[in-house]
Motif scaffolding. Structure first.
Motif, PDB file in Angstrom:
ATOM      1  N   ARG A 214      45.147  31.980  63.184  1.00 30.75           N
ATOM      2  CA  ARG A 214      44.713  33.190  62.487  1.00 30.75           C
ATOM      3  C   ARG A 214      43.600  32.895  61.470  1.00 30.75           C
ATOM      4  O   ARG A 214      42.609  33.617  61.390  1.00 30.75           O
ATOM      5  CB  ARG A 214      45.936  33.745  61.745  1.00 30.75           C
ATOM      6  CG  ARG A 214      45.759  35.026  61.003  1.00 30.75           C
ATOM      7  CD  ARG A 214      47.004  35.308  60.157  1.00 30.75           C
ATOM      8  NE  ARG A 214      48.240  34.951  60.829  1.00 30.75           N
ATOM      9  CZ  ARG A 214      48.850  35.703  61.715  1.00 30.75           C
ATOM     10  NH1 ARG A 214      48.347  36.856  62.028  1.00 30.75           N
ATOM     11  NH2 ARG A 214      49.976  35.298  62.288  1.00 30.75           N
TER      12      ARG A 214
ATOM     13  N   GLU B  95      61.117  34.702  66.184  1.00 27.72           N
ATOM     14  CA  GLU B  95      61.634  36.024  66.512  1.00 27.72           C
ATOM     15  C   GLU B  95      62.762  35.968  67.545  1.00 27.72           C
ATOM     16  O   GLU B  95      63.488  36.943  67.717  1.00 27.72           O
ATOM     17  CB  GLU B  95      60.504  36.951  66.967  1.00 27.72           C
ATOM     18  CG  GLU B  95      59.597  36.438  68.057  1.00 27.72           C
ATOM     19  CD  GLU B  95      58.514  35.473  67.563  1.00 27.72           C
ATOM     20  OE1 GLU B  95      58.324  35.340  66.340  1.00 27.72           O
ATOM     21  OE2 GLU B  95      57.882  34.831  68.413  1.00 27.72           O
TER      22      GLU B  95
ATOM     23  N   ASP C 262      59.350  35.157  58.283  1.00 27.96           N
ATOM     24  CA  ASP C 262      58.204  34.766  59.106  1.00 27.96           C
ATOM     25  C   ASP C 262      56.968  35.567  58.705  1.00 27.96           C
ATOM     26  O   ASP C 262      57.050  36.556  57.966  1.00 27.96           O
ATOM     27  CB  ASP C 262      58.515  35.000  60.586  1.00 27.96           C
ATOM     28  CG  ASP C 262      57.534  34.301  61.519  1.00 27.96           C
ATOM     29  OD1 ASP C 262      56.781  33.416  61.051  1.00 27.96           O
ATOM     30  OD2 ASP C 262      57.504  34.636  62.719  1.00 27.96           O
ATOM     31  N   VAL C 263      55.842  35.128  59.250  1.00 24.13           N
ATOM     32  CA  VAL C 263      54.570  35.821  59.041  1.00 24.13           C
ATOM     33  C   VAL C 263      54.561  37.123  59.848  1.00 24.13           C
ATOM     34  O   VAL C 263      54.934  37.127  61.024  1.00 24.13           O
ATOM     35  CB  VAL C 263      53.403  34.926  59.506  1.00 24.13           C
ATOM     36  CG1 VAL C 263      52.114  35.710  59.574  1.00 24.13           C
ATOM     37  CG2 VAL C 263      53.256  33.734  58.588  1.00 24.13           C
ATOM     38  N   VAL C 264      54.126  38.196  59.205  1.00 21.92           N
ATOM     39  CA  VAL C 264      53.930  39.471  59.896  1.00 21.92           C
ATOM     40  C   VAL C 264      52.499  39.908  59.622  1.00 21.92           C
ATOM     41  O   VAL C 264      52.047  39.874  58.475  1.00 21.92           O
ATOM     42  CB  VAL C 264      54.905  40.551  59.371  1.00 21.92           C
ATOM     43  CG1 VAL C 264      54.659  41.878  60.093  1.00 21.92           C
ATOM     44  CG2 VAL C 264      56.350  40.106  59.546  1.00 21.92           C
ATOM     45  N   GLN C 265      51.785  40.284  60.689  1.00 18.16           N
ATOM     46  CA  GLN C 265      50.434  40.812  60.477  1.00 18.16           C
ATOM     47  C   GLN C 265      50.405  42.273  60.916  1.00 18.16           C
ATOM     48  O   GLN C 265      50.381  43.173  60.095  1.00 18.16           O
ATOM     49  CB  GLN C 265      49.400  39.977  61.224  1.00 18.16           C
ATOM     50  CG  GLN C 265      47.977  40.378  60.867  1.00 18.16           C
ATOM     51  CD  GLN C 265      46.943  39.392  61.386  1.00 18.16           C
ATOM     52  OE1 GLN C 265      47.154  38.710  62.385  1.00 18.16           O
ATOM     53  NE2 GLN C 265      45.827  39.316  60.715  1.00 18.16           N
ATOM     54  N   THR C 266      50.466  42.510  62.212  1.00 18.16           N
ATOM     55  CA  THR C 266      50.472  43.902  62.687  1.00 18.16           C
ATOM     56  C   THR C 266      51.896  44.455  62.785  1.00 18.16           C
ATOM     57  O   THR C 266      52.091  45.670  62.824  1.00 18.16           O
ATOM     58  CB  THR C 266      49.846  43.985  64.090  1.00 18.16           C
ATOM     59  OG1 THR C 266      50.644  43.187  64.980  1.00 18.16           O
ATOM     60  CG2 THR C 266      48.425  43.463  64.082  1.00 18.16           C
ATOM     61  N   GLY C 267      52.885  43.598  62.879  1.00 20.54           N
ATOM     62  CA  GLY C 267      54.267  44.024  63.079  1.00 20.54           C
ATOM     63  C   GLY C 267      54.636  44.104  64.555  1.00 20.54           C
ATOM     64  O   GLY C 267      55.795  44.363  64.904  1.00 20.54           O
TER      65      GLY C 267
ATOM     66  N   THR D 254      54.926  41.796  66.878  1.00 24.17           N
ATOM     67  CA  THR D 254      55.894  40.785  67.353  1.00 24.17           C
ATOM     68  C   THR D 254      57.320  41.187  66.984  1.00 24.17           C
ATOM     69  O   THR D 254      58.239  41.097  67.811  1.00 24.17           O
ATOM     70  CB  THR D 254      55.547  39.393  66.772  1.00 24.17           C
ATOM     71  OG1 THR D 254      54.201  39.087  67.110  1.00 24.17           O
ATOM     72  CG2 THR D 254      56.464  38.324  67.316  1.00 24.17           C
TER      73      THR D 254
HETATM   74  C1  PRP Z   1      52.861  34.609  63.584  1.00 27.14           C
HETATM   75  C2  PRP Z   1      54.340  34.941  63.580  1.00 27.14           C
HETATM   76  C3  PRP Z   1      54.466  35.956  64.677  1.00 27.14           C
HETATM   77  C4  PRP Z   1      53.114  36.634  64.663  1.00 27.14           C
HETATM   78  C5  PRP Z   1      53.187  37.938  63.911  1.00 27.14           C
HETATM   79  O1  PRP Z   1      52.622  33.604  64.488  1.00 27.14           O
HETATM   80  O2  PRP Z   1      55.131  33.796  63.797  1.00 27.14           O
HETATM   81  O3  PRP Z   1      54.709  35.345  65.910  1.00 27.14           O
HETATM   82  O4  PRP Z   1      52.193  35.787  63.972  1.00 27.14           O
HETATM   83  O5  PRP Z   1      51.994  38.675  64.068  1.00 27.14           O
HETATM   84  P1  PRP Z   1      52.058  40.244  64.350  1.00 27.14           P
HETATM   85  O6  PRP Z   1      52.843  40.878  63.223  1.00 27.14           O
HETATM   86  O7  PRP Z   1      50.626  40.679  64.346  1.00 27.14           O
HETATM   87  O8  PRP Z   1      52.720  40.459  65.684  1.00 27.14           O
HETATM   88  P2  PRP Z   1      51.178  32.936  64.520  1.00 27.14           P
HETATM   89  O9  PRP Z   1      50.320  33.631  65.506  1.00 27.14           O
HETATM   90  O10 PRP Z   1      50.624  32.836  63.133  1.00 27.14           O
HETATM   91  O11 PRP Z   1      51.466  31.525  65.078  1.00 27.14           O
HETATM   92  P3  PRP Z   1      52.476  30.435  64.517  1.00 27.14           P
HETATM   93  O12 PRP Z   1      53.649  30.510  65.421  1.00 27.14           O
HETATM   94  O13 PRP Z   1      51.695  29.178  64.616  1.00 27.14           O
HETATM   95  O14 PRP Z   1      52.819  30.812  63.093  1.00 27.14           O
END
Ligand code: PRP
Length: 207
Positions: A13, A142, A155-160, A162
């Motif tokens: 990212r 997830e 965990d990281v959430v960007q768009t939600g 996943t």
């Molecule tokens: C992160 C996180 C989710 C995804 C969420 O993984 O683990 O899988 O991004 O993004 P979303 O909300 O837009 O769906 P990432 O792509 O950063 O890879 P990583 O597994 O190396 O952390």
């Protein structure tokens, strides 16, 4: 004149978001016929570039392998590193760390959390005086609720997207993250050519 500064950038990212800013700095983007090339020495047209895992970026800067690093605040908080300064918020690669689970409910009793952000998750629950059991997992977080490993994840959430795809709910935001420029504290401001590279990032970020 050739650049003599190297920047270590977190792959994924952060790297994707930083590419545009890098070009706005007026630097060539190092292209290679070998897409797996991860080290591009500095030259006349741009600083050097190292592409590495986010978790390793602070260490590479601490050891002076790279004068600068670019990494998400999420990784900086998870891997606090002596001798490394956060010098600029690059205002790209926005995302958040979140507590998520199969139900939209705060954990009842001790919370079992699967995460690769062990420090951050522990601290989040400690501040709430809520007992927690951390299950270390380095990826595919997830999946943890579905396979019975842990009912919750941090965990990281960007768009939600996943979370949604796995039927998970975002229960609470831990903190918001974006890409940060970090520097080796020992050479920051005195290192040959470092200030001009910093000023360049500052100009394109509008800060
Ligand atoms: C992160 C996180 C989710 C995804 C969420 O993984 O683990 O899988 O991004 O993004 P979303 O909300 O837009 O769906 P990432 O792509 O950063 O890879 P990583 O597994 O190396 O952390």
């Amino acid at each position: 004149m050739s650049y003599n500064v190297t920047i270590a950038v977190a792959k994924g990212r952060t790297l994707e978001a930083v590419r545009q800013r890098w070009l706005e700095c007026g630097w060539d983007w190092p292209e290679s016929s070998n897409s797996r090339q991860l080290w591009f020495p500095p030259d006349r047209a741009r600083p050097g570039l190292i592409v590495a895992r986010g978790a390793d970026i602070p260490m590479l800067v601490q050891r002076g392998i790279a004068e600068f690093g670019i990494v998400g605040l999420d990784m900086l908080r998870e891997h606090p590193t002596d001798g490394v300064l956060e010098v600029l918020d690059l205002d790209v690669a926005h995302c958040r760390l979140a507590l998520a689970g199969a139900k939209m409910e705060w954990p009842d009793g001790p919370a079992r959390i699967a995460t690769k952000y062990q420090r951050v998750a522990r601290d989040f629950f400690r501040r709430r005086s809520h007992p927690v059991e951390i299950v270390p997992l380095s990826g595919s977080l997830e999946l943890a609720p579905a396979i019975g490993l842990a009912p919750y994840i941090v965990d990281v959430v960007q768009t939600g997207a996943t979370l949604k795809a796995h039927g998970l709910y975002e229960i609470s935001t831990v903190f918001h993250s974006s890409a940060r420029l970090i520097a080796n504290a020992a050479v920051w401001r005195t290192g040959n050519g470092m200030l001009s590279v910093y000023e360049q990032w500052k100009a394109v970020t509008g800060r």
